[in-house]
Design an enzyme around this catalytic site. Structure first.
Site, PDB file in Angstrom:
ATOM      1  N   GLN A 110      51.271  43.972   0.957  1.00 11.69           N
ATOM      2  CA  GLN A 110      52.298  43.858  -0.061  1.00 11.69           C
ATOM      3  C   GLN A 110      53.677  44.031   0.556  1.00 11.69           C
ATOM      4  O   GLN A 110      54.615  43.299   0.247  1.00 11.69           O
ATOM      5  CB  GLN A 110      52.054  44.942  -1.114  1.00 11.69           C
ATOM      6  CG  GLN A 110      53.041  44.929  -2.247  1.00 11.69           C
ATOM      7  CD  GLN A 110      52.993  43.618  -2.989  1.00 11.69           C
ATOM      8  OE1 GLN A 110      51.941  43.101  -3.302  1.00 11.69           O
ATOM      9  NE2 GLN A 110      54.144  43.046  -3.243  1.00 11.69           N
ATOM     10  N   HIS A 148      55.756  41.097   2.061  1.00 11.07           N
ATOM     11  CA  HIS A 148      56.338  40.030   1.235  1.00 11.07           C
ATOM     12  C   HIS A 148      57.850  39.937   1.415  1.00 11.07           C
ATOM     13  O   HIS A 148      58.413  38.848   1.488  1.00 11.07           O
ATOM     14  CB  HIS A 148      56.053  40.279  -0.243  1.00 11.07           C
ATOM     15  CG  HIS A 148      54.752  39.709  -0.701  1.00 11.07           C
ATOM     16  ND1 HIS A 148      54.377  38.421  -0.439  1.00 11.07           N
ATOM     17  CD2 HIS A 148      53.741  40.251  -1.410  1.00 11.07           C
ATOM     18  CE1 HIS A 148      53.175  38.200  -0.959  1.00 11.07           C
ATOM     19  NE2 HIS A 148      52.764  39.295  -1.559  1.00 11.07           N
ATOM     20  N   GLU A 172      52.578  45.665 -10.895  1.00 13.53           N
ATOM     21  CA  GLU A 172      52.128  44.274 -10.905  1.00 13.53           C
ATOM     22  C   GLU A 172      50.677  44.214 -10.400  1.00 13.53           C
ATOM     23  O   GLU A 172      49.827  43.600 -11.026  1.00 13.53           O
ATOM     24  CB  GLU A 172      53.038  43.451  -9.983  1.00 13.53           C
ATOM     25  CG  GLU A 172      52.656  41.995  -9.884  1.00 13.53           C
ATOM     26  CD  GLU A 172      53.392  41.262  -8.767  1.00 13.53           C
ATOM     27  OE1 GLU A 172      54.029  41.934  -7.928  1.00 13.53           O
ATOM     28  OE2 GLU A 172      53.329  40.030  -8.726  1.00 13.53           O
ATOM     29  N   HIS A 173      50.420  44.856  -9.257  1.00 13.77           N
ATOM     30  CA  HIS A 173      49.063  44.910  -8.714  1.00 13.77           C
ATOM     31  C   HIS A 173      48.608  46.363  -8.668  1.00 13.77           C
ATOM     32  O   HIS A 173      49.369  47.219  -8.232  1.00 13.77           O
ATOM     33  CB  HIS A 173      49.015  44.377  -7.279  1.00 13.77           C
ATOM     34  CG  HIS A 173      49.522  42.990  -7.135  1.00 13.77           C
ATOM     35  ND1 HIS A 173      50.787  42.700  -6.674  1.00 13.77           N
ATOM     36  CD2 HIS A 173      48.945  41.791  -7.394  1.00 13.77           C
ATOM     37  CE1 HIS A 173      50.958  41.400  -6.658  1.00 13.77           C
ATOM     38  NE2 HIS A 173      49.864  40.811  -7.088  1.00 13.77           N
ATOM     39  N   ASP A 216      45.329  37.058  -4.635  1.00 13.68           N
ATOM     40  CA  ASP A 216      46.490  36.236  -4.332  1.00 13.68           C
ATOM     41  C   ASP A 216      46.078  34.792  -4.063  1.00 13.68           C
ATOM     42  O   ASP A 216      46.858  33.874  -4.237  1.00 13.68           O
ATOM     43  CB  ASP A 216      47.208  36.772  -3.085  1.00 13.68           C
ATOM     44  CG  ASP A 216      48.070  37.975  -3.422  1.00 13.68           C
ATOM     45  OD1 ASP A 216      48.186  38.278  -4.622  1.00 13.68           O
ATOM     46  OD2 ASP A 216      48.610  38.597  -2.494  1.00 13.68           O
ATOM     47  N   HIS A 258      62.006  29.578 -54.781  1.00 15.95           N
ATOM     48  CA  HIS A 258      60.690  29.975 -54.311  1.00 15.95           C
ATOM     49  C   HIS A 258      59.783  30.319 -55.495  1.00 15.95           C
ATOM     50  O   HIS A 258      58.639  29.905 -55.569  1.00 15.95           O
ATOM     51  CB  HIS A 258      60.793  31.224 -53.414  1.00 15.95           C
ATOM     52  CG  HIS A 258      61.201  30.937 -52.011  1.00 15.95           C
ATOM     53  ND1 HIS A 258      62.449  30.486 -51.691  1.00 15.95           N
ATOM     54  CD2 HIS A 258      60.514  31.028 -50.839  1.00 15.95           C
ATOM     55  CE1 HIS A 258      62.538  30.328 -50.397  1.00 15.95           C
ATOM     56  NE2 HIS A 258      61.359  30.641 -49.845  1.00 15.95           N
TER      57      HIS A 258
END
Ligand SMILES: *[C@@H]1O[C@H](CO)[C@@H](O)[C@H](O)[C@H]1NC(C)=O
Ligand SMILES: *[C@@H]1O[C@H](CO)[C@@H](O)[C@H](O)[C@H]1NC(C)=O
Ligand SMILES: *[C@@H]1O[C@H](CO)[C@@H](O)[C@H](O)[C@H]1NC(C)=O
Ligand SMILES: *[C@@H]1O[C@H](CO)[C@@H](O)[C@H](O)[C@H]1NC(C)=O
Ligand SMILES: *[C@@H]1O[C@H](CO)[C@@H](O)[C@H](O)[C@H]1NC(C)=O
Ligand SMILES: *[C@@H]1O[C@H](CO)[C@@H](O)[C@H](O)[C@H]1NC(C)=O
Length: 841
Positions: free
Chosen positions: A663, A666, A732-733, A766, A825
């Protein structure tokens, strides 16, 4: 000493200001943010506050803008004294010496005169007197010089011969009558030494061009006339006893010295040298050098600035502090030079600030103190031997790759909150860069894309779009082995996403005769953003494209930055072909997003844009989602990629670390957190050791060093605390390196995607296991799902009511419509009920 300019420029002490208006009416200054242009050091600007509306607030706001001295009436002077303003900077304007207030005692007074006077009686004690002649005819060089001898400054109107005055106020013991002149740069660093004469001073003061008296050629020497190394003089100072001048100049390259160096005293040193080096690096850094990377990669630069600031806070010995401060100055100067900001600009800010009278409280931003307390508590526990050694600039720090450790049990609530924070982005700055890009695409369409791609990606495009069917020659460039890997992954992703698609209609009879249904329809036109940059991402094309294909979107457009030759990445084409994409937009960044949002002559317009991207891509998506002219929706807001790992003592440190690093590589802004359940000291030591060994061995160890640097290990007493923290952070993960990992799934509430057990590394998700990898970051996992088949469909509802059903439900609707006062209405129901109940239908 004296001053004049277009409209009477005063001069205080030994300072003379050129080319800058002084004695400015307060109204003219109040309109500007600050007064600095051309008046470095700020000694020079005087403002007059002579209108009846002026108050002490006007005076202090002028000081805050950098004004040195403010001229006020006698009554306003009294008010300034009561308000506690610095009286040495408040000049009282009087018509006679007798008007100068002694209680409160004035220290500077401006006396207006109609007639030439060169002699005054004894001045009130310690008052600095400035005389302003209302008419030029009443003053001449001799008058000014005579007053100067009495230490009285003179303000003269209009086009007075300032050079002659200055010359008359200087002493020289040289037989040729020239004046010694030191030449300095805006930071006060000496460039060299020369001589001035009345004639050369006149040239300087009328043109602001550096000029001197040449002794060898016996004439005027205009600096740089032949070499190009010209000077702009913006300030002349006279020294304390009037026998030497100092010019402050901006010197063009190569410099002041006839030997073509910047100074006549050899090489520069310190910050001045650093600034010069960085400027030349910016102009022509060897590609791939560290400085060049810093200039190109603001993420890396910002990470270094923050990291160095942190290290400066941690430093304790004199040597460490000096060294860490040097690192911080270095990276701060890179940021400044990259933006065209000079050292002189920075010093000007300091000088201007010193002129302010309203002090900022200097409080830290909210949350900052809490974070600081947390860090201090953490540090107190670290043994001194773990302090990282000082690192020399400009090479990146070669310290161990290791994570900070926090103990959940001993943290205060604010400290825990601080750990949940994501990095804060300067949204306004990013938006201000993205907006012009979006506007230019909206206005110029394909031409803007071609121009922006040339500018940002250095690729000359002949066309902006590749339409299906895509050339077989490109598809053939994909290695058969890669093709088969893509095929395997594609099939898994397709299966999982096809299972998610539910085309059957949900039908519910809510009341007898009242039938409601819900059914899905694909979003017709979708745009998939596939980032390029450092990695080639066929996987992203699949993760976005397969769900869109499965959902049945009729028009799929892929946008991805082209290769150097202007063609798309073959793997992306291969996948685009498999998902039946209609076109590939050969662009990246905000411009690609804008092109798909508005459509251009060649780029088809879409209804929804999905896909990951950097801050600019994200900002473009958010801005366009808000633009009714674009009418698009987006998948989710996105921040830097994140991973949270929960582990216990039974886990394999090598596997944990390999996941953390996958990770961390990245990007420098990647977020990695390890929550360790009651770890033994030995387990923690093995983790840190693995982290360093595996991290150092990676090709992207530079990136990892930065991202690991702002990541941390949190030790918690038990599983329950670990899960609570993870749910609050909403990663996220999420990877579970714990025994019986699947048993905790029911307790996981917030996470993008979960990787269960030691054999499910994030890399699998991934690429190929089947789950999508476009997931919510930045804590948005609390309310968003990752991209899935539902991302590409929308739900419609319908209802069909029978006569019987209307009779049953009608009265409730009539009542509600009456309460809301919507007569039409009510009527739409009532008119039918009447017929039903009268048996007419
Ligand atoms: C600079 O110029 C002087 C004379 O003009 C010369 O003697 C000296 O060697 C030069 N210095 C360098 C470093 O070029
Ligand atoms: C930095 O970017 C410029 C312009 O985009 C490019 O010409 C240069 O090669 C880059 N340098 C490095 C080291 O990447
Ligand atoms: C965390 O702090 C608690 C309380 O001081 C302590 O019992 C525990 O051992 C600490 N955990 C670690 C991993 O140091
Ligand atoms: C699809 O939706 C229908 C209607 O809601 C439901 O009965 C069915 O179980 C769903 N199928 C799947 C696979 O979720
Ligand atoms: C979206 O538009 C609204 C109204 O024009 C504005 O207040 C808001 O700041 C905009 N948001 C963004 C992200 O531009
Ligand atoms: C995408 O990921 C999210 C989060 O793990 C999951 O809920 C969703 O079902 C996934 N969709 C697909 C199609 O894999």
């Amino acid at each position: 000493m004296y001053i004049s300019s277009s409209n009477s420029v005063p001069c205080v002490g030994s300072v003379l200001v050129l080319a800058a208006p002084a004695l400015v009416p307060s109204k003219n200054i109040a309109a500007t943010e600050h007064v600095a242009s051309g008046v470095r050091g700020g000694h020079g600007v005087w403002a007059t506050c002579e209108s009846p509306e002026d108050t002490t607030e006007t005076v202090s706001s002028l000081f805050d803008r950098g004004v040195s001295v403010v001229v006020v009436s006698v009554s306003l002077f009294g008010a300034c004294a009561s308000a506690g303003l610095p009286l040495d900077r408040v000049c009282v304007r009087v018509d006679s010496l007798g008007d100068i207030p002694s209680q409160p005692r004035a220290q500077v007074a401006l006396l207006d005169l109609d007639q030439a006077t060169t002699a005054f009686g004894p001045l009130p004690n310690k008052v600095k007197l400035v005389v302003r002649f209302r008419q030029a005819v009443n003053v001449n060089v001799a008058t000014v010089a005579a007053l100067d001898l009495q230490n009285i400054d003179v303000v003269v109107p209009g086009d007075f011969d300032r050079a002659a005055c200055l010359a008359a106020m200087l002493n020289t013991d040289r037989p040729d009558g020239f004046f010694a002149t030191a030449v300095a740069d805006p930071c006060g660093v000496a460039l060299g030494f020369a001589f001035s004469s009345k004639a050369s001073l006149e040239h300087v003061m009328t043109t602001a061009q550096g000029a001197y008296q040449s002794r060898s050629r016996k004439g005027l020497w205009i600096k740089g006339l032949t070499s190009g190394a010209v000077q702009r003089v913006y300030r002349i100072d006279r020294d304390c006893d009037g026998d030497c001048l100092r010019f402050t100049v901006e010197q063009a390259d190569p410099g002041f010295c006839h030997n073509n160096t910047r100074t006549c005293f050899g090489p520069d040193s310190g910050l001045t040298a650093l600034e010069a080096t960085l400027r030349s690096r910016k102009a022509k850094a060897p590609a791939g050098s560290y400085t060049a990377r810093l200039f190109n990669d603001t993420t890396l630069l910002h990470a270094k600035i923050r990291e160095e600031a942190g290290e400066l806070c941690d430093a304790s010995t004199k040597d460490e502090i000096a060294s860490e401060a040097a690192d911080l100055f270095y990276f701060a100067m890179v940021k400044a030079v990259a933006a065209g900001v000079t050292l002189a600009d920075i010093e000007e800010h300091l000088d201007r600030r010193a002129k302010k009278v309203t002090r900022r409280a200097g409080d830290a931003k909210p949350g900052a103190i809490e974070r600081e307390v947390a860090l201090a508590a953490e540090k107190a526990k670290a043994s001194p031997s773990t302090t990282t050694p000082a690192t020399p600039a400009p090479t990146p720090a070669k310290v161990a790759i290791k994570m900070k450790v926090h103990n959940h049990t001993t943290l205060s609530t604010p400290q825990k909150t601080a750990l949940l924070q994501r990095p804060i982005y300067d949204l306004a700055e990013i938006t201000s860069r993205v907006k012009p890009i979006i506007e230019s695409v909206q206005q110029s369409g394909d031409k803007a894309i071609i121009d922006l791609t040339a500018k940002f990606d250095r690729v000359e495009l002949s066309s902006t779009v590749l339409n299906a069917p895509f050339p077989q020659s490109l598809i053939d460039q994909v290695d058969p082995k890669v093709k088969s890997a893509i095929d395997t992954a594609f099939e898994n992703i397709r299966k999982f996403h096809a299972a998610q698609l539910n085309t059957s209609t949900l039908t519910v009879e809510t009341m007898p005769g009242v039938v409601c249904t819900r059914f899905s329809r694909p979003i017709e036109r979708v745009g998939l953003y596939v980032p390029g940059g450092t990695a080639i991402l066929p996987s992203t094309t699949m993760m976005l494209g397969v769900p869109a294909m499965v959902a049945g979107c009729s028009e799929i457009v892929v946008a991805s930055p082209p290769r150097k030759d202007g063609t798309p990445v073959p793997e992306v084409v291969y996948v685009a072909n498999k998902i039946g994409a209609k076109a590939i937009v050969l662009a990246g960044g905000a411009q690609a997003v804008a092109a798909m949002a508005y459509g251009t002559a060649s780029v088809p317009k879409v209804d929804k844009i999905v896909g990951p991207g950097n801050q600019y891509v994200t900002a473009a998506k958010m801005l366009l989602q808000n633009d009714t002219k674009a009418m698009i929706s987006i998948d989710m807001p996105a921040g830097p990629s994140e991973l949270l790992v929960i582990c216990d003592n039974n886990a394999n440190p090598a596997y944990i670390v390999s996941d953390l690093l996958s990770q961390a590589e990245h990007g420098t802004d990647s977020q990695v957190i390890l929550v360790a359940i009651d770890p033994t000291p030995d387990f923690l030591a093995r983790l840190q050791q693995e982290l360093h060994t595996q991290g150092e061995a990676l090709p992207r160890s530079d990136i990892v060093r930065v991202s690991i640097g702002h990541s941390y290990i949190l030790t918690v007493p038990d599983r329950k605390t670990a899960l609570e923290f993870s749910n609050q952070y909403a990663p996220e993960h999420l990877i579970l390196h714990i025994s019986e990992p699947a048993s905790v799934l029911p307790d996981i509430i917030n996470a993008g995607s979960v990787f269960v057990g030691p054999w499910s590394p994030e890399s699998l998700g991934d690429y190929a296991s089947g789950t999508n990898h476009t997931l919510p970051t930045y804590g948005y996992a609390r309310m968003y799902s990752g991209v899935n088949t539902d991302t590409f469909v929308k739900y419609l509802t319908s209802q069909e009511v029978t006569k019987f059903g209307l009779d049953l439900l009608g009265d409730a609707v009539v009542t509600l419509a009456e309460v809301e006062g919507l007569e039409a209405h009510r009527n739409a129901v009532a008119i039918r009920l009447k017929d039903i109940r009268a048996g007419r239908v």
